[in-house]
Motif scaffolding. Structure first.
Motif, short mmCIF file in Angstrom:
data_model
loop_
_atom_site.label_atom_id
_atom_site.label_comp_id
_atom_site.label_asym_id
_atom_site.label_seq_id
_atom_site.Cartn_x
_atom_site.Cartn_y
_atom_site.Cartn_z
N TYR A 8 25.89 40.01 38.79
CA TYR A 8 27.02 39.01 38.72
C TYR A 8 26.82 37.64 38.47
N ASN A 11 29.41 34.97 37.66
CA ASN A 11 30.53 35.09 38.34
C ASN A 11 30.16 34.25 39.54
N LYS A 55 35.47 41.05 45.39
CA LYS A 55 34.85 42.11 44.47
C LYS A 55 35.87 42.99 44.26
N GLU A 56 36.83 43.33 45.17
CA GLU A 56 38.00 44.30 44.75
C GLU A 56 38.72 43.90 43.63
N GLN A 58 38.16 42.05 41.34
CA GLN A 58 37.76 42.11 39.86
C GLN A 58 38.13 43.34 39.13
N ASN A 59 38.78 44.38 39.80
CA ASN A 59 39.27 45.55 39.30
C ASN A 59 40.78 45.86 39.81
N ALA A 60 41.37 44.73 39.76
CA ALA A 60 42.76 44.58 40.10
C ALA A 60 43.57 45.34 39.07
N GLU A 61 44.82 45.86 39.22
CA GLU A 61 45.48 46.61 38.39
C GLU A 61 46.55 45.61 37.70
N PHE A 66 45.61 40.92 41.60
CA PHE A 66 44.26 40.06 41.47
C PHE A 66 44.42 38.95 42.38
N LYS A 69 44.63 40.06 46.36
CA LYS A 69 43.44 40.53 46.88
C LYS A 69 42.49 39.03 47.00
#
Length: 131
Positions: A8, A11, A55-56, A58-61, A66, A69
């Protein structure tokens, strides 16, 4: 084996929050050695949760997910700040100055990401409305 930092590297907030979590783990281990279990446990949970929520994200819906979180990460950072300030005020607790400086840096970046994401979300919504 690839490391988190290598994977990463582009980032900044992920790397900073991960490095901060590692330092929190080491700090709380010192607290536990001195039988300061309650504070160590609280600080370990909040201090490592910052990076986990980032980190979570990064995969937001969605953009809203985003932002949400990142807001949770901000709340965890605020709680971490509380515990670090408390440790600074208590006798015979290891000093937290370096951790606080890193946390303030993470808070600044996180605030900026949330603000920018909100602006981008509004812009996206306006574009859809105009179509």
């Amino acid at each position: 084996m690839i490391t988190f930092k290598e994977k990463y590297k582009d980032n900044l907030i992920l790397v900073k929050s991960f490095e901060f979590a590692k330092k929190i783990v080491l700090y709380t281990e010192k607290l536990e050695e001195n039988k300061r279990f309650v504070v160590a446990n609280q600080l370990l949970k909040s201090g490592t949760s910052i990076g986990a929520n980032i980190k979570e994200a990064q995969n937001a819906e969605s953009k809203a997910d985003f932002i949400h979180k990142f807001k949770i990460a901000m709340k965890e950072a605020d709680e971490t700040e509380f515990w670090l300030f408390l440790c600074n005020e208590l006798e015979r607790y290891p000093e937290t100055e370096e951790l606080l400086i890193e946390l303030f840096d993470i808070l600044k970046i996180t605030n900026k990401i949330i603000a920018t994401s909100k602006i981008n979300k509004k812009s996206s919504t306006q574009l859809v409305d105009e179509m």
